[in-house]
Motif scaffolding. Structure first.
Motif: not given
Length: 232
Positions: A131-138
């Motif tokens: 349910d976690t959306a990672a930041d685009d930076a990753f």
């Protein structure tokens, strides 16, 4: 005196509950599986504590093994009496569901991963972070054409897990002079990832060599987004 410890170890100590949430038990003697917290009951894919909230709220010891509860004859040793109407109905449902359960004293309980295959780190992380959306930076970081050691350094900095002085202070690491400020500044502020790599005068001189000037405010991920938008 403040307790000495690390939030990392606190998280590791919580893994036992996570382990029970991704496994299913095949009962043997029922001595090592938990009645309320393990998945073992009929065809249910969740622990009893999440199904029978009413009965669980009256329970005395939530970490009792399956064997002890199934063989118990005195309800006062298991529940805080008297039970509510809802709790009594739920207990009857549990009793009916456990009537067919037979324990094997010569066999130990066995756990199997219920994430859709044999246990792997990827399955575990996919389940925990579903349910976690990672930041685009990753995504930018892992797709970058650079050595893995640089990517790991960047990953730790994005997560604020580098051993900057503010992080060492959080883990109760005692610095010489008991100072946790930046050693490169005239009027040293607290040494954080944002300060050390973006706003410290020394860092700004380094960035100026390659023609980059970062915004003066924002966390590390916001600064990366601003830099990408400005310099692509």
């Amino acid at each position: 005196m403040d307790p000495v410890g690390s939030f990392r170890w606190r998280d590791v100590m919580q893994l036992s509950d996570v382990f029970r949430g991704i496994t299913r038990v095949t009962l043997g003697n029922g001595s090592s599986s938990l009645f309320w917290k393990d998945v073992w009951f009929d065809d249910c894919d969740t622990p009893l504590m999440e199904i029978y909230h009413g009965a669980f709220s009256f329970y005395i010891n939530e970490d009792e093994p399956v064997a002890k509860i199934i063989t118990a004859t005195d309800p006062s040793l298991i529940f805080h009496l008297p039970l509510s109407t809802q709790a009594r109905e739920e207990v009857r449902g549990i009793q009916q569901g456990t009537m067919h359960v037979l324990l094997d004293e010569g066999c130990t309980d066995a756990w199997e991963c219920n994430l859709g295959g044999a246990f792997s780190s990827k399955l575990y992380y996919d389940n925990c972070l579903r349910d976690t959306a990672a930041d685009d930076a990753f995504r930018w970081l892992w797709k970058a054409k650079s050595p893995i050691k640089f990517k790991m350094f960047g990953w730790l900095s994005f997560l604020d897990r580098l051993n900057t002085r503010n992080m060492l202070r959080r883990t109760h690491f005692v610095m010489e002079g008991n100072t946790y400020t930046c050693m490169l500044c005239q009027n040293p502020p607290k040494e954080t990832v944002e300060h050390l790599f973006f706003t410290c005068p020394f860092s700004q001189q380094c960035w100026d060599k390659v023609g980059m000037l970062w915004p003066s405010t924002g966390n590390r991920l916001a600064l990366l987004h601003a830099g990408r938008e400005h310099w692509r």
